[in-house]
Design a protein around this motif. Structure first.
Motif, PDB file in Angstrom:
ATOM      1  N   CYS A  28      12.811  26.332 -18.583  1.00 12.53           N
ATOM      2  CA  CYS A  28      12.150  26.477 -17.275  1.00 12.53           C
ATOM      3  C   CYS A  28      13.014  27.187 -16.232  1.00 12.53           C
ATOM      4  CB  CYS A  28      11.712  25.112 -16.757  1.00 12.53           C
ATOM      5  SG  CYS A  28      13.067  24.042 -16.221  1.00 12.53           S
ATOM      6  N   LYS A  29      14.244  27.538 -16.608  1.00 15.66           N
ATOM      7  CA  LYS A  29      15.187  28.252 -15.723  1.00 15.66           C
ATOM      8  C   LYS A  29      15.674  27.424 -14.534  1.00 15.66           C
ATOM      9  CE  LYS A  29      14.556  31.813 -18.333  1.00 15.66           C
ATOM     10  NZ  LYS A  29      15.046  31.592 -19.655  1.00 15.66           N
ATOM     11  N   ASN A  30      15.417  26.129 -14.537  1.00 18.18           N
ATOM     12  CA  ASN A  30      15.864  25.260 -13.453  1.00 18.18           C
ATOM     13  C   ASN A  30      17.374  25.035 -13.546  1.00 18.18           C
ATOM     14  OD1 ASN A  30      16.361  22.728 -11.885  1.00 18.18           O
ATOM     15  ND2 ASN A  30      14.141  22.826 -11.632  1.00 18.18           N
ATOM     16  N   VAL A  31      18.026  24.974 -12.403  1.00 26.43           N
ATOM     17  CA  VAL A  31      19.478  24.772 -12.380  1.00 26.43           C
ATOM     18  C   VAL A  31      19.869  23.297 -12.271  1.00 26.43           C
ATOM     19  CG1 VAL A  31      19.981  27.059 -11.475  1.00 26.43           C
ATOM     20  CG2 VAL A  31      19.609  25.162  -9.891  1.00 26.43           C
ATOM     21  N   GLU A  32      18.898  22.428 -12.146  1.00 23.62           N
ATOM     22  CA  GLU A  32      19.190  20.999 -12.068  1.00 23.62           C
ATOM     23  C   GLU A  32      19.303  20.426 -13.472  1.00 23.62           C
ATOM     24  OE1 GLU A  32      16.903  18.699  -9.288  1.00 23.62           O
ATOM     25  OE2 GLU A  32      16.464  20.500  -8.118  1.00 23.62           O
ATOM     26  N   VAL A  33      20.491  20.537 -14.033  1.00 22.24           N
ATOM     27  CA  VAL A  33      20.765  20.025 -15.368  1.00 22.24           C
ATOM     28  C   VAL A  33      21.974  19.100 -15.304  1.00 22.24           C
ATOM     29  CG1 VAL A  33      19.833  22.073 -16.522  1.00 22.24           C
ATOM     30  CG2 VAL A  33      22.250  21.963 -16.012  1.00 22.24           C
ATOM     31  N   THR A  34      22.031  18.175 -16.251  1.00 22.19           N
ATOM     32  CA  THR A  34      23.178  17.276 -16.346  1.00 22.19           C
ATOM     33  C   THR A  34      23.820  17.445 -17.717  1.00 22.19           C
ATOM     34  OG1 THR A  34      21.800  15.460 -17.145  1.00 22.19           O
ATOM     35  CG2 THR A  34      22.203  15.569 -14.786  1.00 22.19           C
ATOM     36  N   LYS A  35      25.114  17.209 -17.774  1.00 15.21           N
ATOM     37  CA  LYS A  35      25.789  17.206 -19.067  1.00 15.21           C
ATOM     38  C   LYS A  35      25.277  15.996 -19.833  1.00 15.21           C
ATOM     39  CE  LYS A  35      29.874  19.684 -17.618  1.00 15.21           C
ATOM     40  NZ  LYS A  35      31.339  19.676 -17.481  1.00 15.21           N
ATOM     41  N   ARG A  81      26.397  19.570 -24.555  1.00 15.56           N
ATOM     42  CA  ARG A  81      24.947  19.371 -24.537  1.00 15.56           C
ATOM     43  C   ARG A  81      24.508  19.146 -23.091  1.00 15.56           C
ATOM     44  NH1 ARG A  81      24.665  15.007 -29.391  1.00 15.56           N
ATOM     45  NH2 ARG A  81      24.828  16.464 -31.124  1.00 15.56           N
ATOM     46  N   TYR A  82      23.255  19.521 -22.792  1.00 16.01           N
ATOM     47  CA  TYR A  82      22.712  19.397 -21.439  1.00 16.01           C
ATOM     48  C   TYR A  82      21.302  18.827 -21.504  1.00 16.01           C
ATOM     49  CZ  TYR A  82      26.389  22.864 -20.655  1.00 16.01           C
ATOM     50  OH  TYR A  82      27.585  23.532 -20.626  1.00 16.01           O
ATOM     51  N   LEU A  83      20.875  18.273 -20.370  1.00 16.26           N
ATOM     52  CA  LEU A  83      19.516  17.771 -20.213  1.00 16.26           C
ATOM     53  C   LEU A  83      18.968  18.303 -18.896  1.00 16.26           C
ATOM     54  CD1 LEU A  83      17.197  15.845 -21.116  1.00 16.26           C
ATOM     55  CD2 LEU A  83      18.358  14.066 -19.790  1.00 16.26           C
ATOM     56  N   CYS A  84      17.792  18.949 -18.957  1.00 19.43           N
ATOM     57  CA  CYS A  84      17.167  19.478 -17.751  1.00 19.43           C
ATOM     58  C   CYS A  84      16.468  18.341 -17.006  1.00 19.43           C
ATOM     59  CB  CYS A  84      16.161  20.569 -18.117  1.00 19.43           C
ATOM     60  SG  CYS A  84      15.288  21.256 -16.685  1.00 19.43           S
ATOM     61  N   LYS A  85      16.765  18.211 -15.715  1.00 20.99           N
ATOM     62  CA  LYS A  85      16.142  17.169 -14.900  1.00 20.99           C
ATOM     63  C   LYS A  85      14.690  17.495 -14.582  1.00 20.99           C
ATOM     64  CE  LYS A  85      20.290  15.550 -12.511  1.00 20.99           C
ATOM     65  NZ  LYS A  85      20.895  15.351 -11.185  1.00 20.99           N
ATOM     66  N   CYS A  86      14.317  18.753 -14.669  1.00 19.86           N
ATOM     67  CA  CYS A  86      12.960  19.176 -14.319  1.00 19.86           C
ATOM     68  C   CYS A  86      11.976  18.992 -15.484  1.00 19.86           C
ATOM     69  CB  CYS A  86      12.988  20.633 -13.863  1.00 19.86           C
ATOM     70  SG  CYS A  86      11.393  21.269 -13.328  1.00 19.86           S
ATOM     71  N   CYS A  87      12.277  19.609 -16.631  1.00 23.65           N
ATOM     72  CA  CYS A  87      11.324  19.583 -17.741  1.00 23.65           C
ATOM     73  C   CYS A  87      11.733  18.654 -18.883  1.00 23.65           C
ATOM     74  CB  CYS A  87      11.097  20.996 -18.282  1.00 23.65           C
ATOM     75  SG  CYS A  87      12.498  21.701 -19.178  1.00 23.65           S
ATOM     76  N   GLY A  88      12.956  18.106 -18.823  1.00 22.75           N
ATOM     77  CA  GLY A  88      13.409  17.191 -19.865  1.00 22.75           C
ATOM     78  C   GLY A  88      13.923  17.877 -21.122  1.00 22.75           C
ATOM     79  N   GLN A  89      13.997  19.193 -21.111  1.00 23.71           N
ATOM     80  CA  GLN A  89      14.485  19.948 -22.266  1.00 23.71           C
ATOM     81  C   GLN A  89      15.949  19.611 -22.548  1.00 23.71           C
ATOM     82  OE1 GLN A  89      12.808  22.291 -24.153  1.00 23.71           O
ATOM     83  NE2 GLN A  89      14.575  22.860 -25.371  1.00 23.71           N
ATOM     84  N   ARG A  90      16.268  19.401 -23.798  1.00 22.27           N
ATOM     85  CA  ARG A  90      17.651  19.223 -24.224  1.00 22.27           C
ATOM     86  C   ARG A  90      18.108  20.537 -24.826  1.00 22.27           C
ATOM     87  NH1 ARG A  90      17.505  13.244 -27.056  1.00 22.27           N
ATOM     88  NH2 ARG A  90      16.756  12.183 -25.184  1.00 22.27           N
ATOM     89  N   PHE A  91      19.303  20.961 -24.467  1.00 20.85           N
ATOM     90  CA  PHE A  91      19.833  22.215 -24.986  1.00 20.85           C
ATOM     91  C   PHE A  91      21.345  22.153 -24.973  1.00 20.85           C
ATOM     92  CE2 PHE A  91      19.315  22.646 -20.446  1.00 20.85           C
ATOM     93  CZ  PHE A  91      20.391  23.401 -20.005  1.00 20.85           C
ATOM     94  N   ASP A  92      21.981  23.147 -25.579  1.00 23.50           N
ATOM     95  CA  ASP A  92      23.438  23.199 -25.581  1.00 23.50           C
ATOM     96  C   ASP A  92      23.902  24.622 -25.305  1.00 23.50           C
ATOM     97  OD1 ASP A  92      23.545  24.685 -28.026  1.00 23.50           O
ATOM     98  OD2 ASP A  92      23.540  22.836 -29.186  1.00 23.50           O
ATOM     99  N   ASP A  93      25.203  24.828 -25.383  1.00 25.65           N
ATOM    100  CA  ASP A  93      25.784  26.121 -25.052  1.00 25.65           C
ATOM    101  C   ASP A  93      25.214  27.271 -25.879  1.00 25.65           C
ATOM    102  OD1 ASP A  93      27.592  25.045 -23.145  1.00 25.65           O
ATOM    103  OD2 ASP A  93      29.002  24.523 -24.737  1.00 25.65           O
ATOM    104  N   LEU A  94      24.781  26.991 -27.097  1.00 32.15           N
ATOM    105  CA  LEU A  94      24.345  28.060 -27.995  1.00 32.15           C
ATOM    106  C   LEU A  94      22.840  28.171 -28.158  1.00 32.15           C
ATOM    107  CD1 LEU A  94      27.014  27.647 -30.826  1.00 32.15           C
ATOM    108  CD2 LEU A  94      27.119  29.037 -28.745  1.00 32.15           C
ATOM    109  N   THR A  95      22.069  27.302 -27.526  1.00 33.27           N
ATOM    110  CA  THR A  95      20.611  27.347 -27.635  1.00 33.27           C
ATOM    111  C   THR A  95      20.102  28.729 -27.247  1.00 33.27           C
ATOM    112  OG1 THR A  95      20.425  24.990 -27.153  1.00 33.27           O
ATOM    113  CG2 THR A  95      18.454  26.323 -26.796  1.00 33.27           C
ATOM    114  N   ASP A  96      19.221  29.279 -28.085  1.00 33.04           N
ATOM    115  CA  ASP A  96      18.598  30.595 -27.858  1.00 33.04           C
ATOM    116  C   ASP A  96      19.602  31.746 -27.832  1.00 33.04           C
ATOM    117  OD1 ASP A  96      16.132  29.343 -27.758  1.00 33.04           O
ATOM    118  OD2 ASP A  96      16.069  29.285 -25.576  1.00 33.04           O
ATOM    119  N   THR A  97      20.719  31.617 -28.540  1.00 34.48           N
ATOM    120  CA  THR A  97      21.670  32.719 -28.667  1.00 34.48           C
ATOM    121  C   THR A  97      21.735  33.128 -30.141  1.00 34.48           C
ATOM    122  OG1 THR A  97      23.647  31.394 -29.150  1.00 34.48           O
ATOM    123  CG2 THR A  97      23.088  31.733 -26.813  1.00 34.48           C
ATOM    124  N   ILE A  98      22.397  34.228 -30.422  1.00 34.20           N
ATOM    125  CA  ILE A  98      22.541  34.659 -31.817  1.00 34.20           C
ATOM    126  C   ILE A  98      23.425  33.706 -32.615  1.00 34.20           C
ATOM    127  CG2 ILE A  98      22.151  37.087 -31.296  1.00 34.20           C
ATOM    128  CD1 ILE A  98      25.203  37.499 -31.569  1.00 34.20           C
TER     129      ILE A  98
END
Length: 99
Positions: free
Chosen positions: A31-38, A50-67
Motif C-alpha cells: 500500500c506504500k504506507n510509511v507507517e510500518v513497525t519492525k 521483517r516488518y508489519l504495515c500498520k495500515c494494511c497489515g501486510q507482512r514483508f521483509d527487506d527482500l520482498t518483491d526484489t530479485i
C-alpha cells in the motif's frame, strides 16, 4: 556507487538493500504506507529484518518483491552475481570502477 569491499558480509548487503530500496525510510510494498513497525528477524538470515504495515497489515521483509526474494543463497552471493554480470556485460558499457 556500490563498493565491493562493503559487501563482504550479509549484514552489509542487507544495509545496502535497505538504503537503495528505501532511501526515505521503509514503506509497505503493498500500500506504500510509511507507517510500518519492525516485526522480528528471519530465522535463517538474522540480518534480514521483517516488518508489519500498520495500515494494511501486510507482512514483508527487506527482500520482498526484489530479485533476491525466494532464493536460498546468502545475499552476498546474489550481489556478487549481479556485480559480475554488470561489470562484464559489453552491452552496458560501464567503466569497471563505477560499480
Amino acid at each position: 556507487m556500490i563498493h565491493i569491499q562493503s559487501l563482504i558480509d550479509d549484514a552489509k548487503c542487507f544495509e545496502t538493500v535497505r538504503a537503495l530500496r528505501w532511501p526515505d525510510g521503509v514503506c509497505c510494498p503493498a500500500c506504500k504506507n510509511v507507517e510500518v513497525t519492525k516485526h522480528g528477524r528471519d530465522d535463517t538470515q538474522p540480518e534480514r529484518q521483517r516488518y508489519l504495515c500498520k495500515c494494511c497489515g501486510q507482512r514483508f521483509d527487506d527482500l520482498t518483491d526484489t530479485i533476491f526474494a525466494g532464493h536460498h543463497q546468502p545475499l552476498r552471493i546474489g550481489f556478487y552475481v549481479c556485480i559480475s554480470w554488470v561489470s562484464t556485460s559489453p552491452m552496458l558499457k560501464l567503466p569497471r570502477n563505477s560499480i
